[in-house]
Design an enzyme around this catalytic site. Structure first.
Site, short mmCIF file in Angstrom:
data_model
loop_
_atom_site.label_atom_id
_atom_site.label_comp_id
_atom_site.label_asym_id
_atom_site.label_seq_id
_atom_site.Cartn_x
_atom_site.Cartn_y
_atom_site.Cartn_z
N ASP A 70 89.34 62.43 1.99
CA ASP A 70 90.56 62.10 1.25
C ASP A 70 90.77 62.81 -0.10
O ASP A 70 89.84 62.92 -0.90
CB ASP A 70 90.57 60.61 0.88
CG ASP A 70 90.14 59.72 2.00
OD1 ASP A 70 89.92 60.21 3.10
OD2 ASP A 70 90.00 58.51 1.75
N GLN B 87 87.03 63.28 -1.88
CA GLN B 87 85.79 62.73 -1.34
C GLN B 87 84.92 63.90 -0.91
O GLN B 87 85.32 64.72 -0.08
CB GLN B 87 86.11 61.83 -0.14
CG GLN B 87 86.82 60.55 -0.52
CD GLN B 87 85.88 59.53 -1.15
OE1 GLN B 87 85.13 58.87 -0.46
NE2 GLN B 87 85.90 59.42 -2.47
C1 FRU Z 1 89.67 57.09 4.34
C2 FRU Z 1 88.37 56.49 3.84
C3 FRU Z 1 88.64 55.57 2.65
C4 FRU Z 1 87.35 55.57 1.92
C5 FRU Z 1 86.86 56.97 2.12
C6 FRU Z 1 85.37 57.11 2.24
O1 FRU Z 1 89.53 58.29 4.98
O2 FRU Z 1 87.73 55.80 4.89
O3 FRU Z 1 89.13 54.30 3.01
O4 FRU Z 1 87.49 55.25 0.58
O5 FRU Z 1 87.48 57.45 3.31
O6 FRU Z 1 84.97 58.44 2.19
#
Ligand code: FRU
Length: 483
Positions: free
Chosen positions: A35, A51
Site C-alpha cells: 500500500d 509498506q
Molecule cells: C492492505 C493491508 C493493510 C495493512 C497492510 C499491511 O493491503 O492489508 O490493511 O495495513 O496491507 O502491509
C-alpha cells in the site's frame, strides 16, 4: 545500529539500479512494497510513503519506505522512515496517512503487536503517531494514541487499521478499517483536537455483505458537492459487469452531515477494473486537486520474474473529478510536461495488422480516438515482439474492452485475461494508454473507467501493433515520457 539504520544500510548496499525499474512509477529501491501510505504535501513537496519489506521480494515485517516529488512524476527515494522497533509496533508499522501541521509532518499508522493468550496467537492493532521534518521521523512517546479498547463492545481489536486523517474546521478526523462482530468490515470515525487524544465518534459506513468481508484502507473526502468514501474490501465475489472475485477497491458517493457525522451513501463502484490495483489513497494539493494513487498489484497475483529484486509499484497519481454523479480519473496534468517526441496520425485507417511508423516504446503516453468503423474487434498490442505480447481488444458489438497478457512470459496460472464492460459508450471511443516499462494504465472516455495491469517482459518487446477484423479509423497521438 537500530532496526531503521540496519534497514537503510541494507537498502543502500542492495538497491537495484534505477534503470532497471519503471521511470515514473514509484517502486522500492529493493524488496517488496504494498500500500501507498502517508500520501501528502509537506513544505511544497509531495511525499509518498509505502509498506516496505526491504529484505526480500515477499511481504514481511512492515517498514515505511519514503520518496518525494515536486510534480508526481519525478520521484526521489529517501531512506525508510519507520521500522517496527517499539513494543507497540514490533510486528509491523502497517498502513496509515500523513498531514502537514503548523510545526511538523505528522504520520499516523497502525502499530501491530502479537502475543500468545491461552495458547492462541492474538494480534492487536492500535493507531500510532510519528513526527518529522520531511526526512527523518521520531515516534511519539505516548503511542499508541488510539487503543483498540476505545472501540465499542463487539468491534474487533485484531482488525483495526489503516488510519486516514484530515483536518476540518478546528478538528482532526480519522477513519480506520475495522471488523464488526459478524466478521464483516466497517469504517470507524474518530475526532481529536490535538492529534494525541482521540475520541470515537461513530461507524461511518458498514458492509452489509454485498462488498466482500473486511474493509481495509479507507479514505474519506469532499469532492464537488458530495463526499467520497473509498475502501479496499477483501474477498469480493464476482457480479457480472460490476465486480470481480478477490480484493478490490471501491468508492461510495454520498452526503455527509458534518453535525451528526452521518454519511448517506449510494452503491459501491469499482475504482479500477484491472487485475493489479489495491489500497488507493488520496491527497489534496495546495492548489485544490484531489489526487489518487494505489498499489498497482494485488494480494493474489505475483507475476514478477524470480530474479527481479524489486516487487510491486504504484499507479500513476490520478486527478479525480465528479461529473454527473460519476468519479472520473485522469493522469496528473504534470505528466504533460514530460512528453517528448510527438507522433500524430489523423484519421489513420486500420485494417488487418498495422504498425505505424514512430508508434512504439515502453515508456509513453498514447491516445487513440476510434472515430468510426465497420468492425467487430479492434486490438492494440503493446510490449510486442515475436515472443511476447499483451493487448487490449475493443469489441464494438459488446461494448467491452478485454485485456490479455497470456503471452507476457508469466510462468504462473494467474489472471491473464479480463474483460471490462464499457459503462458509458460514446459515439467516439477515447482511449489513453500510459506505459512505463512493466505496466499499462488504460483511461477510457476521459477517465470514466480505468484499467491497470502489469507485465514483466524484456524491454526489447517494444512494438505497438493495431489489428482490426474490419476497418476502423483512428486519431492517434503518441508521446514518449522523459523524466
Ligand atoms: C492492505 C493491508 C493493510 C495493512 C497492510 C499491511 O493491503 O492489508 O490493511 O495495513 O496491507 O502491509
Amino acid at each position: 545500529m537500530n532496526k531503521l539504520e540496519t534497514a537503510n544500510s541494507y537498502i543502500e548496499k542492495n538497491k537495484v539500479p534505477k534503470e532497471q525499474r519503471p521511470d515514473f512509477h514509484v517502486t522500492a529501491p529493493v524488496g517488496w512494497i504494498n500500500d501507498p501510505n502517508g500520501f501528502s504535501e509537506y513544505r511544497n513537496q509531495y511525499h509518498l510513503f509505502y509498506q516496505h519489506h526491504p529484505y526480500s521480494d515477499a511481504w514481511g515485517p512492515m517498514h515505511w519506505g519514503h520518496c518525494t516529488s515536486g510534480d508526481f512524476i519525478k520521484w526521489e527515494t529517501l531512506p525508510d522512515a519507520l521500522a517496527p522497533d517499539e513494543s507497540y509496533d514490533e510486528n509491523g508499522c502497517f498502513s496509515g496517512s500523513a498531514l502537514e501541521t503548523d510545526e511538523e509532518h505528522a504520520l499516523v499508522y497502525t502499530g501491530v503487536t502479537e502475543r500468545e493468550e491461552n495458547g492462541k496467537k492474538c494480534s492487536y492493532q492500535n493507531q500510532c503517531l510519528a513526527f518529522g521534518d520531511g526526512k527523518t521521523y521520531r515516534k511519539f512517546a505516548g503511542n499508541p494514541v488510539i487503543d483498540g479498547n476505545q472501540l465499542p463492545e463487539g468491534f474487533s481489536r485484531e482488525d483495526f487499521r489503516d488510519p486516514k486523517i484530515w483536518f476540518d474546521n478546528g478538528s482532526y478526523f480519522l477513519v480506520a478499517g475495522n471488523r464488526k462482530s459478524d466478521g464483516l468490515g466497517q469504517v470507524v470515525l474518530f475526532r481529536s483536537t490535538d492529534l494525541k487524544d482521540w475520541q470515537y465518534v461513530t461507524v461511518l459506513a458498514e458492509n452489509d455483505g454485498t462488498y466482500g468481508t473486511m474493509w481495509e484502507c479507507p479514505d474519506f473526502f469532499e469532492l464537488g458537492n458530495q463526499h467520497v468514501l473509498i475502501v479496499s474490501p477483501q474477498d469480493m465475489r464476482a457480479v457480472e459487469n460490476k465486480f470481480y472475485n478477490g480484493n478490490h477497491a471501491l468508492y461510495f458517493l454520498g452526503q455527509f452531515n458534518k453535525t451528526s457525522c452521518q454519511f448517506d451513501y449510494n452503491e459501491g463502484v469499482m475504482l479500477d477494473y484491472g487485475p493489479d490495483y489495491y489500497a488507493p489513497q488520496t491527497l489534496l494539493t495546495n492548489d485544490g486537486r484531489r489526487i489518487l494513487i494505489a498499489w498497482m498489484q494485488s494480494w493474489d497475483i505475483n507475476i514478477k520474474p524470480a530474479e527481479q529484486r524489486w516487487n510491486g509499484m504504484m499507479t500513476i497519481p490520478r486527478e479525480l473529478s465528479l461529473v454527473d454523479g460519476h468519479l472520473y480519473q485522469q493522469p496528473v496534468r504534470e505528466l504533460e510536461n514530460h512528453r517528448v517526441n510527438p507522433v500524430i496520425y489523423k484519421n489513420a485507417e486500420i485494417s488487418g495488422e498495422v504498425s505505424l511508423p514512430g508508434i512504439k516504446g515502453r515508456v509513453l503516453d498514447l491516445s487513440a480516438e476510434v472515430l468510426s468503423g465497420d468492425f467487430e474487434k479492434l486490438t492494440i498490442h503493446i510490449a510486442h515482439n515475436a515472443e511476447y505480447t499483451s493487448c487490449f481488444t475493443y469489441n464494438q458489438e459488446e461494448q467491452s474492452i478485454e485485456f490479455n497478457r497470456t503471452y507476457s512470459g508469466m510462468r504462473r496460472d494467474v489472471i491473464s485475461q479480463r474483460k471490462m464492460k464499457l459503462d458509458n459508450p460514446e459515439s467516439t471511443l477515447k482511449l489513453r494508454l500510459i506505459l512505463d516499462k512493466y505496466s499499462a494504465e488504460l483511461f477510457v472516455n476521459d477517465g470514466y473507467q480505468v484499467f491497470s495491469a502489469t507485465f514483466y517482459t524484456p524491454l526489447e518487446a517494444d512494438e505497438i501493433v493495431f489489428r482490426c477484423d474490419g476497418k476502423a479509423n483512428l486519431n492517434i497521438e503518441k508521446y514518449d515520457i522523459q523524466v
